[in-house]
Design an enzyme around this catalytic site. Structure first.
Site, PDB file in Angstrom:
ATOM      1  N   CYS A  97     -18.944  -0.383   7.955  1.00 30.32           N
ATOM      2  CA  CYS A  97     -19.260   0.016   9.417  1.00 30.32           C
ATOM      3  C   CYS A  97     -20.631  -0.627  10.040  1.00 30.32           C
ATOM      4  O   CYS A  97     -20.500  -1.082  11.077  1.00 30.32           O
ATOM      5  CB  CYS A  97     -19.316   1.656   9.246  1.00 30.32           C
ATOM      6  N   GLU A 107     -14.573   9.142  13.693  1.00 32.31           N
ATOM      7  CA  GLU A 107     -14.801   9.735  12.086  1.00 32.31           C
ATOM      8  C   GLU A 107     -16.287   9.448  11.573  1.00 32.31           C
ATOM      9  O   GLU A 107     -16.640   8.370  11.753  1.00 32.31           O
ATOM     10  CB  GLU A 107     -13.471   9.182  11.523  1.00 32.31           C
ATOM     11  N   ASN A 118     -24.001   5.190  14.299  1.00 35.16           N
ATOM     12  CA  ASN A 118     -24.425   4.439  13.268  1.00 35.16           C
ATOM     13  C   ASN A 118     -25.474   3.351  13.549  1.00 35.16           C
ATOM     14  O   ASN A 118     -26.110   3.052  12.969  1.00 35.16           O
ATOM     15  CB  ASN A 118     -22.956   3.524  13.209  1.00 35.16           C
ATOM     16  N   LYS A 162       0.770  -1.009   0.057  1.00 34.97           N
ATOM     17  CA  LYS A 162       0.138  -0.106   0.070  1.00 34.97           C
ATOM     18  C   LYS A 162       0.938   1.462  -0.047  1.00 34.97           C
ATOM     19  O   LYS A 162       0.687   2.365  -0.850  1.00 34.97           O
ATOM     20  CB  LYS A 162      -0.711  -0.038   1.112  1.00 34.97           C
TER      21      LYS A 162
HETATM   22  N1  LIG Z   1     -14.341   3.064   6.118  1.00 35.23           N
HETATM   23  C1  LIG Z   1     -15.413   3.940   6.554  1.00 35.23           C
HETATM   24  O1  LIG Z   1     -16.205   4.504   5.844  1.00 35.23           O
HETATM   25  C2  LIG Z   1     -15.178   4.391   8.120  1.00 35.23           C
HETATM   26  C3  LIG Z   1     -15.874   5.577   8.521  1.00 35.23           C
HETATM   27  C4  LIG Z   1     -15.827   5.962   9.741  1.00 35.23           C
HETATM   28  C5  LIG Z   1     -15.165   5.184  10.627  1.00 35.23           C
HETATM   29  N2  LIG Z   1     -14.322   4.198  10.242  1.00 35.23           N
HETATM   30  C6  LIG Z   1     -13.543   3.255  11.170  1.00 35.23           C
HETATM   31  O2  LIG Z   1     -12.141   3.779  10.949  1.00 35.23           O
HETATM   32  C7  LIG Z   1     -11.448   2.743  11.218  1.00 35.23           C
HETATM   33  C8  LIG Z   1     -10.540   2.248   9.972  1.00 35.23           C
HETATM   34  O3  LIG Z   1     -11.463   1.813   8.984  1.00 35.23           O
HETATM   35  P1  LIG Z   1     -10.969   1.796   7.527  1.00 35.23           P
HETATM   36  O4  LIG Z   1     -12.048   1.395   6.664  1.00 35.23           O
HETATM   37  O5  LIG Z   1     -10.261   2.884   7.232  1.00 35.23           O
HETATM   38  O6  LIG Z   1     -10.187   0.450   7.593  1.00 35.23           O
HETATM   39  P2  LIG Z   1      -9.035   0.018   6.281  1.00 35.23           P
HETATM   40  O7  LIG Z   1      -9.024  -1.749   6.739  1.00 35.23           O
HETATM   41  O8  LIG Z   1      -9.313   0.396   5.118  1.00 35.23           O
HETATM   42  O9  LIG Z   1      -7.622   0.234   6.754  1.00 35.23           O
HETATM   43  C9  LIG Z   1      -6.945   0.030   7.970  1.00 35.23           C
HETATM   44  C10 LIG Z   1      -5.475  -0.016   7.599  1.00 35.23           C
HETATM   45  O10 LIG Z   1      -4.690  -0.001   9.050  1.00 35.23           O
HETATM   46  C11 LIG Z   1      -3.451  -0.757   8.728  1.00 35.23           C
HETATM   47  N3  LIG Z   1      -3.060  -1.205   9.870  1.00 35.23           N
HETATM   48  C12 LIG Z   1      -3.382  -1.987  10.930  1.00 35.23           C
HETATM   49  N4  LIG Z   1      -2.714  -2.084  11.828  1.00 35.23           N
HETATM   50  C13 LIG Z   1      -1.448  -1.538  11.627  1.00 35.23           C
HETATM   51  C14 LIG Z   1      -0.440  -0.787  12.519  1.00 35.23           C
HETATM   52  N5  LIG Z   1      -0.001  -1.294  13.423  1.00 35.23           N
HETATM   53  N6  LIG Z   1       0.295   0.162  11.836  1.00 35.23           N
HETATM   54  C15 LIG Z   1       0.289   0.633  10.724  1.00 35.23           C
HETATM   55  N7  LIG Z   1      -1.120   0.473  10.017  1.00 35.23           N
HETATM   56  C16 LIG Z   1      -1.666  -0.660  10.375  1.00 35.23           C
HETATM   57  C17 LIG Z   1      -4.019  -1.907   7.572  1.00 35.23           C
HETATM   58  O11 LIG Z   1      -2.789  -2.340   7.066  1.00 35.23           O
HETATM   59  C18 LIG Z   1      -4.863  -1.055   6.812  1.00 35.23           C
HETATM   60  O12 LIG Z   1      -4.464  -0.458   5.835  1.00 35.23           O
HETATM   61  C19 LIG Z   1     -11.927   1.565  11.724  1.00 35.23           C
HETATM   62  O13 LIG Z   1     -12.356   1.609  13.056  1.00 35.23           O
HETATM   63  C20 LIG Z   1     -13.862   1.948  11.055  1.00 35.23           C
HETATM   64  O14 LIG Z   1     -14.739   1.366  11.867  1.00 35.23           O
HETATM   65  C21 LIG Z   1     -14.370   3.887   9.042  1.00 35.23           C
END
Ligand SMILES: NC(=O)c1ccc[n+]([C@@H]2O[C@H](COP(=O)([O-])OP(=O)(O)OC[C@H]3O[C@@H](n4cnc5c(N)ncnc54)[C@H](O)[C@@H]3O)[C@@H](O)[C@H]2O)c1
Length: 432
Positions: free
Chosen positions: A263, A151, A211, A35
């Site tokens: 979510c 977020e 949510n 990535k």
């Molecule tokens: N996707 C949405 O629309 C949305 C909206 C609001 C809140 N959220 C919340 O935000 C959070 C992230 O969601 P997302 O959709 O972005 O997830 P995602 O899976 O797309 O991204 C998470 C990233 O974190 C990385 N990661 C994990 N452990 C790590 C570490 N120790 N060091 C560095 N990188 C690490 C992973 O490789 C991955 O790329 C979740 O808790 C989700 O509930 C998501």
């Protein structure tokens, strides 16, 4: 400010890019080396409209960089955001906090100077304090405060949502952390965006409450759609009729195949679990989860009935992602509906404008290059996701392509009268 964004997924990348646009110096960290390599090479690992331009502009200006080395990003940062995934824990539906806690351990080791550590991931009530304990346990000398900053962005309109949010919620206990978070969101303060400062527990709960409430609205209107189908009512009129009441509001009252995405499914489940553990069960949300699970299968059966059985039939499916304008397939209704139809003997041909790569990880179907390519010779078409390009199909061409003019529209994007006129057997949700 110098900001480290830990986790460069849908939320981390959008937040990091937008915070750099606010003028901060942001390092986005991910442990997924592929990535980071993609981002460094100017590519974008996800589909999110407009994100490529913002990332490119701020990377070019030197405000936005990407790294796999968390320690390098955290050292000297004024604020460290944790934006890693919090998926459902296998088996019990609890939020899996292992990524958050692992990130906390790594952050602890690298902290230097006063830093605000912010949980941006969606995390159950009490998590911010657990993260604080992890960091203090490892580094008694560290100078830091914790903040919770959930977020609310929506995939598909994430940039707009981040730049012009309905509100920003910040949970923190100290003036210093509050000042730092004010500085992070300074352009939004100037815009008079409502910024709500609360306790950390309240902030964590606000995210789940939001949510769960939205998931409840969707599920409620879906049940009204079922009643409409029994009595010949029109659920869109019901939605309009109740939505014009300011106390109810018009949004999130679109009947369809059930909510999905990254979510709502996991957050409703996690809230149910937390609430049960706290001895304050949320029976409404429990019902919402159960009703929504049943709905996806019910929609598969609805399709089966519309086709008069699907054994030996070829079904063209338009849309696979959980909603339009994203490539995200997490908990998409298609993941339940299509395997059911295949099990029942159907051959599935699918087209989604952005979802093929993600979908192919979960669904073995015949992926087609475009709408009419998917329709060609099929026994009927099912609309599963309301991408704009499905909203203005050339009916004559659709009819010519299909073996029989049958359309099952689980997103109600066409009018039944229009479809009857065009000579289709048209089945939609909650409408006569
Ligand atoms: N996707 C949405 O629309 C949305 C909206 C609001 C809140 N959220 C919340 O935000 C959070 C992230 O969601 P997302 O959709 O972005 O997830 P995602 O899976 O797309 O991204 C998470 C990233 O974190 C990385 N990661 C994990 N452990 C790590 C570490 N120790 N060091 C560095 N990188 C690490 C992973 O490789 C991955 O790329 C979740 O808790 C989700 O509930 C998501």
């Amino acid at each position: 400010m110098r900001i480290a964004m830990i986790g460069t997924g849908y939320v981390g990348l959008v937040s990091g890019a937008c915070l750099s646009e606010f003028g901060h110096e942001v390092i986005c960290v991910d442990k997924d080396a592929a990535k980071v390599a993609t981002l460094r090479a100017g590519g974008i690992p996800i589909f999110e409209p407009g994100l490529d331009d913002v990332v490119a502009a701020n990377a070019k200006a030197g405000r936005l960089t990407f790294d796999t080395d968390l320690a390098r990003a955290v050292r000297g940062a004024d604020a460290v955001f944790i934006a890693v995934g919090t998926p459902s824990r296998r088996g019990d539906g609890h939020a899996d906090l292992s990524y958050v806690f692992a990130a906390a351990e790594e952050i602890a080791a690298a902290l230097d100077g006063y830093t605000v550590v912010v949980t941006k991931s969606t995390v159950p009530v009490g998590t911010s304090r657990k993260v604080e304990a992890i960091i203090r346990g490892k580094r008694a000398d560290a100078q830091f405060d914790m903040a919770s900053n959930p977020e609310f962005l929506r995939e598909g309109s994430a940039l707009e949502d981040f730049r012009r949010p309905d509100r920003v919620v910040v949970g923190c206990d100290t003036d210093r952390a509050r000042e730092a978070m004010r500085e992070v969101y300074r352009p939004l303060f100037l815009n008079e965006t409502p910024i709500l400062f609360t306790s950390r527990e309240t902030s964590e709960l606000i995210k789940y409450a939001a949510n769960a409430f939205l998931a409840t609205k969707i599920t409620f209107i879906n049940e009204m759609a079922d009643i409409c189908e029994k009595v010949g009512g029109d659920v869109q009129d019901v939605a309009r009729g109740i939505g014009l009441d300011g106390r109810i509001g018009k949004k999130f009252l679109h009947a369809g195949p059930g909510y999905g995405g990254s979510c709502f499914p996991k957050d409703t489940l996690a809230l149910v679990q937390t609430a049960q553990e706290l001895g304050a069960p949320t029976r409404i949300v429990e019902a919402v989860v159960a009703v929504n699970d049943d709905r996806k299968l019910a929609m598969a059966r609805k399709i089966e009935a519309a086709f008069g059985g699907v054994k030996g039939k070829t079904i063209a499916v338009l849309g696979l992602t959980f909603k339009p304008n994203t490539d995200d397939m997490r908990d998409a209704p298609s993941l339940v509906i299509l395997p059911y139809l295949q099990q029942a003997g159907a051959t599935i041909r699918a087209f989604d404008p952005e979802g093929h790569k993600e979908a192919a990880k979960h669904l073995q179907v015949d992926y087609r290059a475009g709408v009419y390519d998917a329709l060609d010779g099929a026994d009927g078409v099912v609309i599963l996701t309301e991408w704009n390009e499905f909203r203005a199909l050339d009916f004559a061409r659709v009819k010519a392509a299909l073996k029989t003019p049958l359309m099952v529209d689980l997103r109600n994007i066409y009018r039944p009268s229009q479809m009857a006129e065009a000579g289709f057997k048209y089945v939609s949700v909650g409408r006569p």
